[in-house]
Motif scaffolding. Structure first.
Motif: not given
Length: 266
Positions: A233-239
């Motif tokens: 939904a929001d895109g993967v969290d890079p961190g």
């Protein structure tokens, strides 16, 4: 054992039937759940069912966004069934890679043929990683192939991100089992540590959803690192993704050190 990457090649050769079974299992789960979305989530019927459940229960199991295609796919597969299946595979493969081989006597025999301990641990880890990457990539491909027919409305890049998150979470579990196996030589410990990482991570994020006062628990949960922000939904969290993969690789390095410094069981 002769040739290039002997442990890696033998591991893949010996496990192809298992890998095929897990691949078929993932395909069956996806083909069972995703085509149901138009008749359930698309017309609001599923949301009506979810609304009748306690709010805290819905948030705990991740069904609060299930009425959207991204939420439905995340809730039913990436956050639940896919996570469960890849976790089981990761624990089995990770615990068998070193601890299982040592208990059966195969590791001692291989090392007697001139394979270094560091090489043995590294090739074992890479063999597990390749299998998990295959399962993650295959799952992403099936989701993408069903995207239009199931009316999910998912972006291709976000499917890739969700699959990378799922694979990373599974590899973290496998590398923890690998490290415990390298440190103890006992499969029971490897299985316990690998499964424990996955179970505790899931429980911590579930507890964090119960109260804002417990939100800090998300920092301790690998599951929350990759799924607190929905990859679909929001895109993967890079961190979070980098932390998951980085810790998994650190466990692999620690496995190499542990195996090189420990006496193998006779």
């Amino acid at each position: 054992m002769n040739g290039i990457l002997p442990v890696f090649r033998r591991s893949l050769r010996d496990s192809w039937r298992s890998l095929l079974g897990w691949t078929v299992g993932l395909a069956a789960v996806l083909l069972l759940y995703l085509p149901l979305y138009p008749s359930l989530g698309g017309n609001g019927q599923l949301q009506d069912i979810i609304s009748a459940l306690p709010k805290q229960l819905v948030e705990t199991i991740g069904y609060d966004q299930i009425s959207s295609g991204a939420g439905y796919t995340q809730s039913t597969f990436y956050g639940l069934m896919g996570f469960l299946l890849l976790t089981i595979a990761a624990v089995l493969w990770g615990s068998a890679a070193i601890a299982g081989a040592e208990e059966s006597g195969r590791a001692e025999l291989d090392l007697a043929h001139g394979i270094g301990r560091g090489q043995y641990a590294l090739e074992s880890a890479v063999a597990v990683l390749v299998r998990l990457l295959w399962l993650g990539a295959f799952s992403g491909f099936v989701v993408w192939s069903l995207n239009d027919s199931a009316e999910l409305g998912l972006a291709g890049s976000r499917i890739v991100g969700a699959s990378a998150a799922l694979s990373g979470l599974a590899f973290l579990t496998a590398s923890a089992a690998l490290l415990a196996g390298a440190a103890t030589g006992r499969r029971v410990w490897a299985t316990g540590v690998g499964a424990g990482i996955a179970v505790v991570g899931y429980i911590l994020q579930a507890l964090a959803k119960q109260s804002t006062d417990l939100d800090w628990l998300n920092a301790l949960s690998p599951y929350a690192w990759v799924y607190r922000q929905s990859p679909l939904a929001d895109g993967v969290d890079p961190g979070g993704l980098a932390l998951t993969w980085g810790l998994a690789l650190a466990f692999v390095v620690a496995s190499i050190v542990a195996l090189r410094t420990r006496d193998l069981r006779g």
